[in-house]
Write a protein that holds these residues in place. Structure first.
Motif, PDB file in Angstrom:
ATOM      1  N   UNK A   1      35.331 -21.965 -24.138  1.00  0.00           N
ATOM      2  CA  UNK A   1      35.607 -21.844 -25.584  1.00  0.00           C
ATOM      3  C   UNK A   1      36.594 -20.687 -25.855  1.00  0.00           C
ATOM      4  N   UNK A   2      36.306 -19.526 -25.205  1.00  0.00           N
ATOM      5  CA  UNK A   2      37.174 -18.361 -25.414  1.00  0.00           C
ATOM      6  C   UNK A   2      38.587 -18.674 -24.899  1.00  0.00           C
ATOM      7  N   UNK A   3      38.639 -19.345 -23.742  1.00  0.00           N
ATOM      8  CA  UNK A   3      39.931 -19.729 -23.168  1.00  0.00           C
ATOM      9  C   UNK A   3      40.686 -20.679 -24.081  1.00  0.00           C
ATOM     10  N   UNK A   4      39.930 -21.539 -24.758  1.00  0.00           N
ATOM     11  CA  UNK A   4      40.546 -22.526 -25.653  1.00  0.00           C
ATOM     12  C   UNK A   4      41.256 -21.829 -26.825  1.00  0.00           C
ATOM     13  N   UNK A   5      40.636 -20.761 -27.318  1.00  0.00           N
ATOM     14  CA  UNK A   5      41.259 -20.003 -28.424  1.00  0.00           C
ATOM     15  C   UNK A   5      42.645 -19.529 -27.990  1.00  0.00           C
ATOM     16  N   UNK A   6      42.684 -18.989 -26.762  1.00  0.00           N
ATOM     17  CA  UNK A   6      43.952 -18.476 -26.238  1.00  0.00           C
ATOM     18  C   UNK A   6      44.996 -19.590 -26.136  1.00  0.00           C
ATOM     19  N   UNK A   7      44.579 -20.718 -25.551  1.00  0.00           N
ATOM     20  CA  UNK A   7      45.521 -21.831 -25.339  1.00  0.00           C
ATOM     21  C   UNK A   7      46.053 -22.336 -26.685  1.00  0.00           C
ATOM     22  N   UNK A   8      45.147 -22.522 -27.667  1.00  0.00           N
ATOM     23  CA  UNK A   8      45.568 -23.040 -28.977  1.00  0.00           C
ATOM     24  C   UNK A   8      46.549 -22.067 -29.640  1.00  0.00           C
ATOM     25  N   UNK A   9      46.192 -20.775 -29.618  1.00  0.00           N
ATOM     26  CA  UNK A   9      47.082 -19.786 -30.254  1.00  0.00           C
ATOM     27  C   UNK A   9      48.459 -19.778 -29.589  1.00  0.00           C
ATOM     28  N   UNK A  10      48.461 -19.848 -28.258  1.00  0.00           N
ATOM     29  CA  UNK A  10      49.745 -19.832 -27.551  1.00  0.00           C
ATOM     30  C   UNK A  10      50.566 -21.071 -27.883  1.00  0.00           C
ATOM     31  N   UNK A  11      49.892 -22.238 -27.881  1.00  0.00           N
ATOM     32  CA  UNK A  11      50.628 -23.480 -28.154  1.00  0.00           C
ATOM     33  C   UNK A  11      51.207 -23.493 -29.559  1.00  0.00           C
ATOM     34  N   UNK A  12      50.491 -22.835 -30.493  1.00  0.00           N
ATOM     35  CA  UNK A  12      50.995 -22.817 -31.864  1.00  0.00           C
ATOM     36  C   UNK A  12      51.991 -21.677 -32.104  1.00  0.00           C
ATOM     37  N   UNK A  13      52.412 -21.052 -31.039  1.00  0.00           N
ATOM     38  CA  UNK A  13      53.503 -20.082 -31.147  1.00  0.00           C
ATOM     39  C   UNK A  13      53.095 -18.703 -31.624  1.00  0.00           C
ATOM     40  N   UNK A  14      51.807 -18.363 -31.501  1.00  0.00           N
ATOM     41  CA  UNK A  14      51.384 -17.008 -31.893  1.00  0.00           C
ATOM     42  C   UNK A  14      52.034 -15.998 -30.958  1.00  0.00           C
ATOM     43  N   UNK A  15      52.393 -14.813 -31.470  1.00  0.00           N
ATOM     44  CA  UNK A  15      52.916 -13.790 -30.552  1.00  0.00           C
ATOM     45  C   UNK A  15      51.905 -13.566 -29.417  1.00  0.00           C
TER      46      UNK A  15
ATOM     47  N   UNK B   1      44.975 -10.416 -27.890  1.00  0.00           N
ATOM     48  CA  UNK B   1      44.068  -9.529 -28.620  1.00  0.00           C
ATOM     49  C   UNK B   1      42.956 -10.315 -29.292  1.00  0.00           C
ATOM     50  N   UNK B   2      43.306 -11.417 -29.945  1.00  0.00           N
ATOM     51  CA  UNK B   2      42.288 -12.193 -30.656  1.00  0.00           C
ATOM     52  C   UNK B   2      41.319 -12.845 -29.663  1.00  0.00           C
ATOM     53  N   UNK B   3      41.848 -13.341 -28.562  1.00  0.00           N
ATOM     54  CA  UNK B   3      40.966 -13.928 -27.546  1.00  0.00           C
ATOM     55  C   UNK B   3      40.006 -12.865 -27.009  1.00  0.00           C
ATOM     56  N   UNK B   4      40.539 -11.676 -26.743  1.00  0.00           N
ATOM     57  CA  UNK B   4      39.697 -10.587 -26.252  1.00  0.00           C
ATOM     58  C   UNK B   4      38.630 -10.214 -27.263  1.00  0.00           C
ATOM     59  N   UNK B   5      39.035 -10.127 -28.542  1.00  0.00           N
ATOM     60  CA  UNK B   5      38.071  -9.790 -29.600  1.00  0.00           C
ATOM     61  C   UNK B   5      36.981 -10.863 -29.705  1.00  0.00           C
ATOM     62  N   UNK B   6      37.399 -12.139 -29.620  1.00  0.00           N
ATOM     63  CA  UNK B   6      36.420 -13.238 -29.698  1.00  0.00           C
ATOM     64  C   UNK B   6      35.438 -13.135 -28.530  1.00  0.00           C
ATOM     65  N   UNK B   7      35.967 -12.804 -27.345  1.00  0.00           N
ATOM     66  CA  UNK B   7      35.102 -12.641 -26.182  1.00  0.00           C
ATOM     67  C   UNK B   7      34.122 -11.498 -26.377  1.00  0.00           C
ATOM     68  N   UNK B   8      34.621 -10.372 -26.896  1.00  0.00           N
ATOM     69  CA  UNK B   8      33.754  -9.212 -27.140  1.00  0.00           C
ATOM     70  C   UNK B   8      32.672  -9.570 -28.154  1.00  0.00           C
ATOM     71  N   UNK B   9      33.055 -10.283 -29.204  1.00  0.00           N
ATOM     72  CA  UNK B   9      32.111 -10.650 -30.266  1.00  0.00           C
ATOM     73  C   UNK B   9      31.044 -11.589 -29.692  1.00  0.00           C
ATOM     74  N   UNK B  10      31.486 -12.460 -28.800  1.00  0.00           N
ATOM     75  CA  UNK B  10      30.584 -13.423 -28.180  1.00  0.00           C
ATOM     76  C   UNK B  10      29.492 -12.702 -27.374  1.00  0.00           C
ATOM     77  N   UNK B  11      29.859 -11.588 -26.751  1.00  0.00           N
ATOM     78  CA  UNK B  11      28.878 -10.867 -25.917  1.00  0.00           C
ATOM     79  C   UNK B  11      27.930 -10.024 -26.783  1.00  0.00           C
ATOM     80  N   UNK B  12      28.509  -9.275 -27.706  1.00  0.00           N
ATOM     81  CA  UNK B  12      27.633  -8.322 -28.418  1.00  0.00           C
ATOM     82  C   UNK B  12      28.004  -8.088 -29.869  1.00  0.00           C
TER      83      UNK B  12
END
Lengths: 176, 424
Positions: B1-15, B21-32
């Motif tokens: 799921x976390x990896x999917x966020x990264x792939x979608x953001x990249x495909x949609x041309x996010x910097x 950063x957003x993928x990392x934050x989502x991962x951190x939020x997922x843990x704690x």
């Protein structure tokens, strides 16, 4: 150019100019600091222990202060090989959504960074005992500025989209 | 799921930095939850709080100043006087100039942009197709970051705790070999492609004349490398000396450096560095999440389970680097993949400098692999040549460089004898 777009772009550019000036001053200080370190180590032998630590913190401030400039100039790299194949309207809408996400990311890190910098008030740097809050503040300050620049960029895109809609409706009315 | 966020953001041309950063934050939020996301600013800060990082903006600035003095033209003229008389002379000159230029800049995209504006139009004027001229330039552009000083080596050395001086010493030979392989390919294809011959053979006097006018530029890498490789100065100090040297030359010798131009170059240098450092800072958030979930160890275990032959594992590492490099920015790869793969190279008994140069060369080659090679994009946008056309002409160079990469990977003595000689 109409008035609102003008105000947005002017604000963005003026803020960017001041920001670039800060970057220029900080980077010049950084160069001078490292030169002083080199001179001290090989010629003066004053054994200035603080130059390296100072250089590290000035570098973080100088480089991070350049992040909002890159945001204003839309210089953060992204992949465009998928979006560039989409129709123009879809491209614009995606750009706006990504712009919103970018603005939210910078703002959230700025918000978290405020607490991070506050914690640094009780920590001192190893060599010249500076409260680390001064160094840590680079995160909230530069991310807040980046968030604001990202918002202005987003508003520019929104305004351009609105303008293209009103232009196309004028064309459609003309055709009717 | 976390990896999917990264792939979608990249495909949609996010910097890239934002996607990381957003993928990392989502991962951190997922843990704690927010308790863990509050760690993000410290990850960004600590990701950048590394003294050797300072060397990169200084090297970029020194290169910008030298470029401003018009040194590119002098180096190209020198290269042409040396190899311009062969069939495909300008293509050969492009390669040799890349070697000379590499001591001044440390970035492949900067080289590609500079040559795309100067050498590509000159080559087209002489009868080369635009696509072939761009392919030659792209192939040569990876020489810059392979031969020191190299921004990529500074980041790699800083992150992985490998001697930057050692990496610099190791990079010299592979960079020259890349140049020789490409020149051999140009020669081999010269007749079939009917590449133009440019100029008459330059006399020794002319060569010496060009050498004299380029001497100040050629001395700069010698000062930098001599200082670092012999351990007299640190890379950061050497980079700051390079800035001083470039400033002195620009102000007192070529006399074309104004305060206004210098200010522009300083700001531009900081902005170029900021784009890279924001990626490193954001990738540090994701890197923390990966380590927390022991993903690097899982990947390492998977690799080691596939084979116990070090050569097979090394080949797999290279294939992974090249495959990911086809779609990913090289700085992201350094921050995310290096901590995963470099310990693996240690487990199979690779010398850290050897592993470093294989890693860096693979990343550099990935800069020109379609579909998302940064150098191809730069050249396509600077010259207006079609990406598909450049990619097609690039293929022989790419194959040659890949063979060289595997040769360097499997025969470490090719590249390690210089650093060993210098005591690294």
């Amino acid at each position: 150019m109409t008035l609102p777009k003008n105000i947005i772009t002017t604000t963005k550019n003026r803020l960017n100019k001041v920001n670039q000036l800060c970057v220029g001053i900080l980077t010049t200080l950084l160069i001078l600091d490292v030169w002083l370190g080199v001179l001290d180590r090989y010629i003066l032998k004053w054994q200035l222990v603080w130059v390296e630590e100072m250089a590290r913190y000035i570098m973080i401030w100088a480089i991070m202060m350049a992040v909002p400039c890159c945001t204003a100039g839309r210089e953060h790299m992204g992949l465009e090989f998928v979006t560039s194949r989409l129709p123009d309207l879809s491209q614009r809408l995606i750009k706006i959504v990504i712009g919103g996400i970018t603005c939210a990311f910078f703002s959230y890190i700025a918000y978290l960074g405020y607490a991070f910098a506050e914690k640094g008030a009780n920590q001192l740097s190893t060599v010249f005992s500076m409260p680390m809050a001064y160094a840590y503040a680079a995160v909230p300050v530069t991310f807040a500025l980046s968030g604001f620049q990202a918002l202005l960029v987003l508003l520019e895109d929104l305004y351009a989209l609105k303008l293209s809609f009103s232009n196309s409706s004028v064309v459609m009315q003309g055709e009717l | 799921m976390i990896g999917l966020i990264f792939v979608v953001l990249m495909l949609f041309g996010a910097p890239i930095a934002i996607a990381l950063g957003i993928t990392g934050l989502a991962g951190m939020y997922d843990i704690g939850g927010t308790h863990f996301t509050s760690l993000a600013p410290s990850k960004i800060f600590n990701g950048l709080n590394i003294f050797p990082f300072l060397a990169m903006p200084f090297f970029i600035l020194a290169g910008e100043i030298m470029n401003h003095t018009g040194i590119t033209h002098r180096l190209v003229a020198l290269s042409q006087s040396l190899v311009g008389h062969f069939r495909g002379g300008l293509a050969h000159s492009n390669m040799v100039a890349s070697v000379f230029f590499s001591g001044i800049t440390g970035s492949a995209t900067a080289d590609a942009a500079a040559f795309g504006r100067t050498l590509v139009p000159a080559m087209v004027k002489q009868g080369y197709t635009k696509e072939y001229a761009c392919a030659v330039t792209a192939a040569g552009s990876i020489i810059g970051p392979t031969i020191p000083p190299s921004g990529l080596m500074v980041v790699y050395g800083s992150l992985m705790g490998v001697s930057i001086g050692g990496l610099f010493a190791t990079g010299i030979l592979p960079g020259i070999l890349v140049c020789l392989v490409c020149m051999a390919i140009i020669t081999a294809m010269g007749k079939r492609k009917n590449l133009p011959k440019s100029s008459q053979k330059a006399s020794l006097r002319e060569v010496l004349g060009h050498f004299k006018s380029s001497l100040l530029a050629l001395l700069m890498p010698l000062i930098i490398l001599g200082g670092i490789v012999f351990g007299v100065v640190t890379p950061t100090e050497a980079a700051s000396i390079a800035v001083a040297y470039a400033l002195i030359i620009g102000t007192f010798v070529y006399r074309n450096l104004s305060i206004k131009a210098l200010y522009g170059m300083i700001v531009r240098t900081s902005q170029i560095s900021a784009v890279i450092y924001l990626i490193i800072g954001s990738a540090s958030i994701l890197g923390w999440w990966l380590s927390f979930n022991q993903i690097p160890q899982m990947i390492a275990d998977t690799f080691l389970a596939l084979s116990d032959d070090p050569n097979v594992i090394l080949a797999l590492i290279i294939v992974l680097l090249l495959a990911v490099g086809m779609i990913m920015d090289i700085n992201v790869m350094l921050v995310i993949l290096a901590p995963i793969l470099v310990p693996l190279t240690a487990e199979i008994g690779m010398d850290p400098l050897h592993a470093g140069i294989v890693f860096i060369l693979a990343l550099n080659i990935s800069l020109m692999t379609p579909p998302i090679g940064a150098c191809l994009f730069v050249l396509s946008s600077v010259t207006g040549a079609k990406l598909e056309g450049i990619s097609k002409e690039l293929m022989p160079f790419l194959i040659g460089q890949l063979i060289l990469l595997f040769a360097i990977a499997f025969f470490p003595d090719i590249v390690l004898f210089i650093p060993r000689m210098l005591g690294y």
